[in-house]
Design a protein around this motif. Structure first.
Motif, PDB file in Angstrom:
ATOM      1  N   GLU A 158       0.842  -1.194   0.000  1.00  0.00           N
ATOM      2  CA  GLU A 158       0.000   0.000   0.000  1.00  0.00           C
ATOM      3  C   GLU A 158       0.889   1.260   0.000  1.00  0.00           C
ATOM      4  OE1 GLU A 158      -3.263   0.135  -0.154  1.00  0.00           O
ATOM      5  OE2 GLU A 158      -3.821   2.129   0.535  1.00  0.00           O
ATOM      6  N   ALA A 160       3.897   1.489  -1.227  1.00  0.00           N
ATOM      7  CA  ALA A 160       4.478   1.601  -2.574  1.00  0.00           C
ATOM      8  C   ALA A 160       3.467   2.216  -3.543  1.00  0.00           C
ATOM      9  CB  ALA A 160       4.918   0.224  -3.068  1.00  0.00           C
ATOM     10  N   GLY A 161       2.213   1.802  -3.433  1.00  0.00           N
ATOM     11  CA  GLY A 161       1.172   2.342  -4.297  1.00  0.00           C
ATOM     12  C   GLY A 161       0.946   3.827  -4.042  1.00  0.00           C
ATOM     13  N   LEU A 162       0.945   4.214  -2.784  1.00  0.00           N
ATOM     14  CA  LEU A 162       0.752   5.629  -2.439  1.00  0.00           C
ATOM     15  C   LEU A 162       1.895   6.479  -2.990  1.00  0.00           C
ATOM     16  CD1 LEU A 162      -0.474   5.149   1.240  1.00  0.00           C
ATOM     17  CD2 LEU A 162      -1.854   6.020  -0.667  1.00  0.00           C
ATOM     18  N   GLU A 164       3.714   5.796  -5.657  1.00  0.00           N
ATOM     19  CA  GLU A 164       3.500   5.896  -7.112  1.00  0.00           C
ATOM     20  C   GLU A 164       2.448   6.957  -7.432  1.00  0.00           C
ATOM     21  OE1 GLU A 164       4.827   4.481  -9.766  1.00  0.00           O
ATOM     22  OE2 GLU A 164       6.139   3.016  -8.817  1.00  0.00           O
ATOM     23  N   ALA A 165       1.378   6.950  -6.641  1.00  0.00           N
ATOM     24  CA  ALA A 165       0.303   7.922  -6.860  1.00  0.00           C
ATOM     25  C   ALA A 165       0.807   9.346  -6.657  1.00  0.00           C
ATOM     26  CB  ALA A 165      -0.867   7.627  -5.914  1.00  0.00           C
ATOM     27  N   LEU A 166       1.582   9.536  -5.594  1.00  0.00           N
ATOM     28  CA  LEU A 166       2.089  10.876  -5.268  1.00  0.00           C
ATOM     29  C   LEU A 166       3.046  11.383  -6.339  1.00  0.00           C
ATOM     30  CD1 LEU A 166       2.199  13.176  -3.245  1.00  0.00           C
ATOM     31  CD2 LEU A 166       3.956  11.947  -1.989  1.00  0.00           C
ATOM     32  N   VAL A 167       3.948  10.520  -6.785  1.00  0.00           N
ATOM     33  CA  VAL A 167       4.918  10.929  -7.812  1.00  0.00           C
ATOM     34  C   VAL A 167       4.200  11.215  -9.133  1.00  0.00           C
ATOM     35  CG1 VAL A 167       6.882  10.150  -9.214  1.00  0.00           C
ATOM     36  CG2 VAL A 167       6.898   9.808  -6.730  1.00  0.00           C
ATOM     37  N   GLY A 168       3.248  10.361  -9.493  1.00  0.00           N
ATOM     38  CA  GLY A 168       2.485  10.596 -10.728  1.00  0.00           C
ATOM     39  C   GLY A 168       1.715  11.908 -10.663  1.00  0.00           C
ATOM     40  N   ALA A 169       1.140  12.198  -9.516  1.00  0.00           N
ATOM     41  CA  ALA A 169       0.403  13.454  -9.351  1.00  0.00           C
ATOM     42  C   ALA A 169       1.344  14.652  -9.464  1.00  0.00           C
ATOM     43  CB  ALA A 169      -0.311  13.459  -7.999  1.00  0.00           C
ATOM     44  N   SER A 172       2.403  15.255 -13.131  1.00  0.00           N
ATOM     45  CA  SER A 172       1.304  15.827 -13.890  1.00  0.00           C
ATOM     46  C   SER A 172       1.115  17.308 -13.550  1.00  0.00           C
ATOM     47  CB  SER A 172       0.046  15.013 -13.571  1.00  0.00           C
ATOM     48  OG  SER A 172      -1.063  15.489 -14.266  1.00  0.00           O
ATOM     49  N   PHE A 195      -4.368  17.829  -1.846  1.00  0.00           N
ATOM     50  CA  PHE A 195      -4.836  16.590  -2.442  1.00  0.00           C
ATOM     51  C   PHE A 195      -4.246  15.390  -1.696  1.00  0.00           C
ATOM     52  CE2 PHE A 195      -4.270  13.357  -5.885  1.00  0.00           C
ATOM     53  CZ  PHE A 195      -5.601  13.138  -6.158  1.00  0.00           C
ATOM     54  N   ALA A 196      -2.916  15.425  -1.507  1.00  0.00           N
ATOM     55  CA  ALA A 196      -2.230  14.241  -0.965  1.00  0.00           C
ATOM     56  C   ALA A 196      -2.437  14.104   0.538  1.00  0.00           C
ATOM     57  CB  ALA A 196      -0.730  14.320  -1.268  1.00  0.00           C
TER      58      ALA A 196
END
Lengths: 224, 224
Positions: A158, A160-162, A164-169, A172, A195-196
């Motif tokens: 979880e 690791a997923g967070l 990835e989400a933060l870096v992708g955001a 962008s 947001f984060a």
């Protein structure tokens, strides 16, 4: 052509000037459209000297990617203040990230757009940098979870997923901030922090993340 | 070679088979390494027929990007349930997005990796799709803000930034979910929902977004 000039300056300095010109040209014109003539002219040197120092357009572009990747990761690492609580560390890291991408829009365009749109060799260079940043953010989030004594409820996957989400955001938003007149690095960082950290749910309920008062030693860069 | 066969099948059907083979080959091998021989063989047709129908490797790739972009945006639009409150709409849209990218990993690789790494023409195709999705997410967030009667506190620019952040996070997580064995579409959607709706702050405090009970009519795709 310029040979006299080049003798007055150490090779390392001259090379950095060529890279400055190349990053600007690649970032603004795109890799395909950028010409070695243009880069040499902007650097104030002869084209043969660019080839002598950097070998080929491909190698010059690779050198640009590496330099800009190192500068960006160093800026983020230097920006994070280890003594702060988790949200303060994240805020300081995001401020550093968006300040860097706003001040170096051509470098960011090279890393996030050009390096990924012109073949797998360049894409692999920038993927390595991204992995380093994701690993760094993963550590930050894991440390925050430990700090909150909630590790058992936030498993490794979880986290690791967070990350990835933060870096992708962040990627962008950096594109968006640099393309949208008047959006500052601080605004981009605050949007992402809201947001984060607070999440859309808290935002809708009128509870954004409480940003600390502006400190004078951190000037805010203007995007664009 | 295969001319007899092609007469038994309408052109549109044959073309879709070629595109299926091309998406799979481009997604798995990469645009550069993929050969027209391989694509023709996988589609069970002759190479001249592929050129007759799709003209060139570039045009075939463009047709793949357009078909996959349309399929993805349609899947997301169809997945969002307009009657639900904002978080429910977002959750249903994210479920649809990650289910689609998990079921079509080659299509997602074409859109998010290949289309952006092989030249500006292809990158522009996929940028148009991305803009449409960002606009759609912007509407969702703006509607949520109106619903919560907080429009004056959430200006248009902030909503646009939040949409960019959310789309960037989703793209990054789709790559990660497809590359990480055992991560399901539902887990990826839940991670992003926790991140986007509850925020890291609530997560750390032990208050994730409360996912609704699993409904039977929405089977969860396995990633990878």
């Amino acid at each position: 052509m310029g040979v006299g000039k080049t003798k007055r300056m150490p090779r390392a300095v001259r090379e950095q000037q060529m890279l400055d010109a190349a990053v600007r040209t690649f970032g603004q014109r795109g890799y395909m459209a950028a010409s070695m003539d243009e880069i040499a002219e902007l650097a104030g040197v002869s084209k043969p000297l660019v080839y002598l120092y950097l070998n080929s357009k491909e190698d010059l572009f690779t050198a640009c990617i590496r330099r800009e990747a190192r500068a960006l990761t160093e800026a983020v690492r230097a920006g994070v203040r280890p003594g702060l609580p988790a949200d303060g560390q994240l805020w300081s890291g995001l401020r550093a990230f968006f300040t860097h991408t706003a001040r170096n829009p051509d470098g960011w365009a090279v890393l996030h757009l050009q390096a990924r749109t012109h073949g797998e060799r360049f894409a692999a260079e920038v993927a390595a940098m991204r992995e380093e940043i994701v690993a760094f953010v993963t550590q930050l989030i894991a440390a925050a979870a430990r700090e909150a004594h909630r590790d058992p409820d936030l498993p490794e996957r979880e986290v690791a997923g967070l990350a990835e989400a933060l870096v992708g955001a962040a990627e962008s938003l950096a594109d968006w901030a640099n393309a949208t007149p008047g959006v500052t690095a601080k605004q981009a960082a605050a949007t992402l922090m809201n947001f984060a950290w607070a999440g859309l749910g808290d935002l809708m309920a009128g509870s954004p993340w409480p940003a600390p008062e502006e400190s004078e030693e951190e000037p805010v860069a203007q995007a664009g």
